[in-house]
Write an enzyme that holds these catalytic residues in place. Structure first.
Site, mmCIF file in Angstrom:
data_model
loop_
_atom_site.group_PDB
_atom_site.id
_atom_site.type_symbol
_atom_site.label_atom_id
_atom_site.label_comp_id
_atom_site.label_asym_id
_atom_site.label_seq_id
_atom_site.Cartn_x
_atom_site.Cartn_y
_atom_site.Cartn_z
ATOM 1 N N CYS A 11 0.757 -1.318 0.366
ATOM 2 C CA CYS A 11 -0.164 -0.545 -0.486
ATOM 3 C C CYS A 11 0.512 1.650 -0.116
ATOM 4 O O CYS A 11 0.642 2.329 0.101
ATOM 5 C CB CYS A 11 -1.297 0.086 1.117
ATOM 6 S SG CYS A 11 -1.748 -1.609 0.979
ATOM 7 N N HIS B 56 -2.852 6.703 1.442
ATOM 8 C CA HIS B 56 -3.106 5.442 1.135
ATOM 9 C C HIS B 56 -5.474 5.042 1.425
ATOM 10 O O HIS B 56 -5.475 5.448 2.579
ATOM 11 C CB HIS B 56 -2.289 3.920 1.789
ATOM 12 C CG HIS B 56 -3.805 2.597 1.231
ATOM 13 N ND1 HIS B 56 -3.396 2.961 0.561
ATOM 14 C CD2 HIS B 56 -4.034 1.438 2.286
ATOM 15 C CE1 HIS B 56 -4.125 1.061 0.341
ATOM 16 N NE2 HIS B 56 -4.113 1.134 2.146
ATOM 17 N N ASN C 226 -10.265 -0.225 -1.504
ATOM 18 C CA ASN C 226 -8.934 -0.224 -0.958
ATOM 19 C C ASN C 226 -8.073 -0.686 -2.177
ATOM 20 O O ASN C 226 -7.797 -2.203 -2.245
ATOM 21 C CB ASN C 226 -8.717 -0.899 0.235
ATOM 22 C CG ASN C 226 -6.943 -1.232 0.200
ATOM 23 O OD1 ASN C 226 -5.923 -1.081 -0.163
ATOM 24 N ND2 ASN C 226 -6.474 -1.761 1.972
#
Length: 345
Positions: A121, A267, A297
């Site tokens: 990430c 993120h 995500n």
């Protein structure tokens, strides 16, 4: 062949950004029904309404290429001027060649160099920092950084902790080294970066293989090969704390306060984490970029996608002061500041 600037006082200007998403939409309501969850359960806990998923036969490298093409168009830069492509990804369509090589060829860069970075990430932010360092050192002049992830390929669809979080997509940015001083007309620059990692606790967010792992015999236990696993409570607590500290440290090493930053781009782990971090940093809602509601995500791609969304909304214009930060699997984190130079959206 593009000419790289000599080492010295080079400012790294962010010139353009682009995004690309699959057409297939999977809503949280569909996942709730499949998992036998109450209506609204996922969205309440993650703030994610939907995510994009690769369709049958689709390649994530195609979306990385499209995002890169759109970033070059936004920057007004021809592909022949690109001398380096850096790709952030957990898993490309092939183990080899690299995603960067595939994207470079698709762009028609005339054999630009390239390599992939796997840092989960935090991968996009780490790749931007790497690109900036190479430009400042005179090793490259114009760099495309692309982050593209096919998280649906790594999703355990029966796991309540992750099945409702993950999505697919790609984002890219164009960076160029300039030897002229920053001006009101050309304000672009990329600031100092911070990095960190905690491999001892890397099993908190993990994608295992069928090979032996250092985490198999510890508190995290054997992983599920090719599937994302998260320790939910530990991930939430650690992410909130690490995001806050990374943002504050990034501002500090650049000699600025958060009041000096126009937009913070994190993120997009999930909406609850973003909201908790925003409150800790005492940021007004309009100064935190968010695309998690519609993208979910997307690991390394999420910062690039959130930045591209903000640009499309008119929130990233010449002179906009940005702070980017990522945290996730590794555990690894990275932060960097930049002032946008690209033309008005």
């Amino acid at each position: 062949m593009p000419t790289s600037p000599a080492p010295g006082a080079v400012r790294v200007a962010p010139l353009g950004v682009g995004a690309a998403l699959p057409d297939t939409v999977v809503t949280s309501a569909e996942i709730e029904e499949r998992l036998g969850l109450d209506p609204g359960w996922l969205q309440k806990r993650t703030h994610i309404a939907e995510r994009r998923i690769l369709g049958p036969g689709e390649r994530i490298t195609d979306f990385g290429l499209l995002a890169s093409q759109r970033a070059l168009a936004d920057a007004g830069v021809d592909a022949s001027e690109v001398d380096l492509v850096i790709a952030a990804c957990l898993q490309s369509d092939d183990i080899a060649p690299s995603m960067s090589a595939v994207v470079s060829a698709g762009l028609g860069t005339r054999h630009a160099g390239g390599f992939d970075i796997s840092s989960g990430c935090s991968g996009f932010v780490a790749s931007v920092a790497t690109a900036a360092g190479l430009i400042e050192a005179g090793r490259a002049r114009t760099v495309v950084v692309v982050a593209a992830e096919a998280m649906s390929r790594l999703t355990d669809k029966s796991d309540r902790a992750t099945a409702g979080l993950l999505g697919d997509g790609a984002g890219a940015i164009v960076l160029r080294g300039e030897t002229t001083p920053a001006t009101a007309e050309h304000p672009g620059r990329t600031g100092r970066s911070v990095f960190g990692s905690d491999g001892e606790n890397g099993g908190t967010v993990r994608v295992a293989t069928d090979h032996p792992s250092i985490y198999d015999d510890g508190e995290f236990g054997p992983g599920k090969a090719g599937q994302v696993q998260m320790n939910g409570f530990d991930t939430y607590k650690t992410a909130v704390e690490r995001f806050e500290s990374t943002v504050r440290e990034t501002a500090a090493v650049n000699g600025v306060t958060l009041d000096d930053v126009d937009l913070v781009v994190l993120h997009q782990a999930n909406g609850r984490i973003l909201e908790a971090v925003r409150k800790r940093l005492e940021l007004p809602e309009e100064r935190l970029a968010s695309s998690v509601q519609s993208h979910g995500n997307t690991s390394a791609a999420s910062v690039a996608l959130a930045l591209a969304d903000a640009r499309a909304q008119g929130r990233v214009e010449p002179g906009t002061r940005l702070l980017l930060a990522g945290f996730g699997s590794g555990l690894a984190w990275a932060g960097i500041t930049m002032t946008w130079e690209g033309s008005a959206a």
